[in-house]
Design a protein around this motif. Structure first.
Motif, PDB file in Angstrom:
ATOM      1  N   ARG A   7      10.367  -3.315  12.745  1.00  0.00           N
ATOM      2  CA  ARG A   7      10.819  -3.545  11.370  1.00  0.00           C
ATOM      3  C   ARG A   7      12.273  -4.012  11.296  1.00  0.00           C
ATOM      4  N   THR A   8      13.117  -3.562  12.229  1.00  0.00           N
ATOM      5  CA  THR A   8      14.548  -3.865  12.132  1.00  0.00           C
ATOM      6  C   THR A   8      15.026  -4.867  13.168  1.00  0.00           C
ATOM      7  N   GLY A   9      14.252  -5.085  14.223  1.00  0.00           N
ATOM      8  CA  GLY A   9      14.677  -5.992  15.269  1.00  0.00           C
ATOM      9  C   GLY A   9      15.615  -5.388  16.280  1.00  0.00           C
ATOM     10  N   THR A  10      15.889  -4.095  16.160  1.00  0.00           N
ATOM     11  CA  THR A  10      16.756  -3.416  17.110  1.00  0.00           C
ATOM     12  C   THR A  10      16.199  -2.029  17.371  1.00  0.00           C
ATOM     13  N   THR A  11      16.820  -1.293  18.294  1.00  0.00           N
ATOM     14  CA  THR A  11      16.373   0.064  18.591  1.00  0.00           C
ATOM     15  C   THR A  11      17.201   1.068  17.813  1.00  0.00           C
ATOM     16  N   PRO A  12      16.708   2.308  17.644  1.00  0.00           N
ATOM     17  CA  PRO A  12      17.522   3.322  16.967  1.00  0.00           C
ATOM     18  C   PRO A  12      18.882   3.526  17.632  1.00  0.00           C
ATOM     19  N   LYS A  13      18.918   3.509  18.951  1.00  0.00           N
ATOM     20  CA  LYS A  13      20.182   3.716  19.675  1.00  0.00           C
ATOM     21  C   LYS A  13      21.166   2.586  19.399  1.00  0.00           C
ATOM     22  N   LEU A  14      20.704   1.344  19.445  1.00  0.00           N
ATOM     23  CA  LEU A  14      21.591   0.216  19.191  1.00  0.00           C
ATOM     24  C   LEU A  14      22.020   0.165  17.726  1.00  0.00           C
ATOM     25  N   PHE A  15      21.110   0.548  16.821  1.00  0.00           N
ATOM     26  CA  PHE A  15      21.490   0.612  15.404  1.00  0.00           C
ATOM     27  C   PHE A  15      22.613   1.621  15.206  1.00  0.00           C
ATOM     28  N   ARG A  16      22.479   2.787  15.806  1.00  0.00           N
ATOM     29  CA  ARG A  16      23.507   3.823  15.670  1.00  0.00           C
ATOM     30  C   ARG A  16      24.843   3.350  16.249  1.00  0.00           C
ATOM     31  N   SER A  17      24.823   2.705  17.386  1.00  0.00           N
ATOM     32  CA  SER A  17      26.068   2.248  17.995  1.00  0.00           C
ATOM     33  C   SER A  17      26.728   1.166  17.149  1.00  0.00           C
ATOM     34  N   ALA A  18      25.915   0.281  16.531  1.00  0.00           N
ATOM     35  CA  ALA A  18      26.473  -0.766  15.680  1.00  0.00           C
ATOM     36  C   ALA A  18      27.140  -0.172  14.442  1.00  0.00           C
ATOM     37  N   VAL A  19      26.495   0.833  13.834  1.00  0.00           N
ATOM     38  CA  VAL A  19      27.084   1.483  12.665  1.00  0.00           C
ATOM     39  C   VAL A  19      28.352   2.228  13.051  1.00  0.00           C
TER      40      VAL A  19
ATOM     41  N   SER B 134       0.826  -1.199   0.000  1.00  0.00           N
ATOM     42  CA  SER B 134       0.000   0.000   0.000  1.00  0.00           C
ATOM     43  C   SER B 134       0.864   1.255   0.000  1.00  0.00           C
ATOM     44  N   VAL B 135       0.229   2.375  -0.273  1.00  0.00           N
ATOM     45  CA  VAL B 135       0.929   3.663  -0.208  1.00  0.00           C
ATOM     46  C   VAL B 135       1.459   3.895   1.202  1.00  0.00           C
ATOM     47  N   ASN B 136       0.651   3.592   2.202  1.00  0.00           N
ATOM     48  CA  ASN B 136       1.075   3.827   3.580  1.00  0.00           C
ATOM     49  C   ASN B 136       2.275   2.961   3.956  1.00  0.00           C
ATOM     50  N   GLU B 137       2.309   1.730   3.463  1.00  0.00           N
ATOM     51  CA  GLU B 137       3.457   0.865   3.760  1.00  0.00           C
ATOM     52  C   GLU B 137       4.727   1.431   3.135  1.00  0.00           C
ATOM     53  N   TYR B 138       4.623   1.921   1.908  1.00  0.00           N
ATOM     54  CA  TYR B 138       5.801   2.527   1.277  1.00  0.00           C
ATOM     55  C   TYR B 138       6.255   3.750   2.068  1.00  0.00           C
ATOM     56  N   LEU B 139       5.309   4.567   2.514  1.00  0.00           N
ATOM     57  CA  LEU B 139       5.641   5.757   3.293  1.00  0.00           C
ATOM     58  C   LEU B 139       6.399   5.378   4.559  1.00  0.00           C
ATOM     59  N   ILE B 140       5.952   4.340   5.255  1.00  0.00           N
ATOM     60  CA  ILE B 140       6.642   3.888   6.465  1.00  0.00           C
ATOM     61  C   ILE B 140       8.060   3.440   6.133  1.00  0.00           C
ATOM     62  N   ARG B 141       8.203   2.631   5.090  1.00  0.00           N
ATOM     63  CA  ARG B 141       9.531   2.145   4.717  1.00  0.00           C
ATOM     64  C   ARG B 141      10.451   3.293   4.341  1.00  0.00           C
ATOM     65  N   TYR B 142       9.921   4.276   3.608  1.00  0.00           N
ATOM     66  CA  TYR B 142      10.767   5.375   3.185  1.00  0.00           C
ATOM     67  C   TYR B 142      11.196   6.224   4.381  1.00  0.00           C
ATOM     68  N   ARG B 143      10.276   6.495   5.296  1.00  0.00           N
ATOM     69  CA  ARG B 143      10.632   7.256   6.491  1.00  0.00           C
ATOM     70  C   ARG B 143      11.683   6.523   7.317  1.00  0.00           C
ATOM     71  N   LEU B 144      11.535   5.210   7.455  1.00  0.00           N
ATOM     72  CA  LEU B 144      12.545   4.445   8.178  1.00  0.00           C
ATOM     73  C   LEU B 144      13.891   4.503   7.462  1.00  0.00           C
ATOM     74  N   ALA B 145      13.863   4.467   6.141  1.00  0.00           N
ATOM     75  CA  ALA B 145      15.104   4.559   5.379  1.00  0.00           C
ATOM     76  C   ALA B 145      15.825   5.867   5.655  1.00  0.00           C
ATOM     77  N   ARG B 146      15.077   6.969   5.658  1.00  0.00           N
ATOM     78  CA  ARG B 146      15.698   8.271   5.926  1.00  0.00           C
ATOM     79  C   ARG B 146      16.203   8.349   7.373  1.00  0.00           C
ATOM     80  N   ALA B 147      15.443   7.770   8.298  1.00  0.00           N
ATOM     81  CA  ALA B 147      15.876   7.784   9.697  1.00  0.00           C
ATOM     82  C   ALA B 147      17.158   6.988   9.874  1.00  0.00           C
ATOM     83  N   MET B 148      17.257   5.844   9.226  1.00  0.00           N
ATOM     84  CA  MET B 148      18.468   5.029   9.319  1.00  0.00           C
ATOM     85  C   MET B 148      19.667   5.778   8.744  1.00  0.00           C
TER      86      MET B 148
END
Length: 291
Positions: free
Chosen positions: A269-281, A223-237
């Motif tokens: 969606r990712t299985g981790t938190t934003p904080k842990l994702f940032r620390s891993a990167v 759906s359009v809404n699903e794409y919007l969620i994925r795109y927002r997560l992409a920009r946040a990552m």
């Protein structure tokens, strides 16, 4: 061997959540879009195929390496029968850790489909060797292959920077649904930080909301809404990887509306938190991490 694909839209079940993988299979047309949090590198050995990616149709030429961020929904279409395809799945954190041009990395994260300016016979030999050695190799050999892939990605990006016009060529798309999907994805890509609804997106595209969703499901399988969620997560990552901006600010800047909604969606969606994702990167890139 033919690679089996998941029966429903989403991440194919046989791609590891956060690991490196290289494999060869016979390309096939997909019934719906899928996505996974890797940077995908493809080499079509023979024949022809195209992707519906980010609302556009991208032609894949045999012998010409292509690269894209697979978190953006994509789908293979118009595949020649029996076309052998080598796929490499590079974890996002590994890609972000590469010493590459910042602007082109961000362009890839924002939906650019990268293609080598010229087909290469050497790539066919090299990638076939990687597939064989990956299947037989021990852990040390597999780590070596992953390192060699990262070097090849860096070369691809340098070659693309030397020939930007070749990398940006697109094939014309005639199907009305694809054109509508392209219009909607461009609207989302440009205005994802704003409060968006299906109704106002459809109004901006001058189509009925039900047509907008039907178009998206026909072209991308979501759906359009699903794409919007994925795109927002992409920009946040991307922001989490590239900046030290506060997580709360990233959540609002990427259109999530609240920190709790951002955390819930990110973890789901990712299985981790934003904080842990940032620390891993940060651990992959060596960039100072401020939490």
């Amino acid at each position: 061997m033919r690679k089996e694909r998941s029966a429903t839209p989403g991440k194919p079940f046989d791609i590891p959540d956060d690991g490196f993988l290289i494999e060869r299979h016979i390309a096939d047309a997909m019934s719906a879009a899928h996505w996974h949090d890797h940077v995908e590198i493809n080499l079509l050995m023979e024949g022809q195929m195209s992707y519906l990616f980010n609302g556009r149709q991208e032609q894949v030429e045999a012998g010409r390496l292509v690269l894209f961020w697979a978190a953006i929904p994509h789908r293979t279409v118009d595949v020649a029968p029996g076309a052998p395809l080598i796929c490499i799945y590079l974890p996002l954190a590994d890609f972000l850790g590469l010493a590459i041009d910042r602007d082109i990395r961000q362009a890839i994260m924002q939906g650019r489909f990268l293609a080598d300016p010229q087909p290469s016979l050497a790539d066919a030999v090299l990638l076939a060797q990687w597939v064989e050695e990956w299947g037989k190799g021990n852990a040390a050999r597999r780590r070596l292959i992953a390192d060699e892939v990262k070097l090849r990605v860096r070369r691809l990006i340098l070659d693309t920077l030397d020939a930007p016009d070749a990398a940006l060529e697109r094939q014309p798309v005639g199907h009305a649904s694809v054109r509508r999907a392209e219009m909607l994805t461009e609207l989302i890509n440009a205005h994802y930080a704003e409060p968006l609804t299906l109704t106002n997106l459809a109004e901006c595209a001058n189509i009925h909301p039900s047509t907008a969703n039907k178009t998206f499901r026909e072209v991308l399988g979501i759906s359009v809404n699903e794409y919007l969620i994925r795109y927002r997560l992409a920009r946040a990552m991307q922001r989490l990887a590239d900046t030290d901006d506060p997580i709360l600010q990233i959540a609002y800047d990427c259109g999530f509306g609240s920190s709790s909604r951002f955390y819930d969606l990110f973890k789901h969606r990712t299985g981790t938190t934003p904080k842990l994702f940032r620390s891993a990167v940060a651990g992959q890139t060596g960039r100072p991490w401020k939490g």
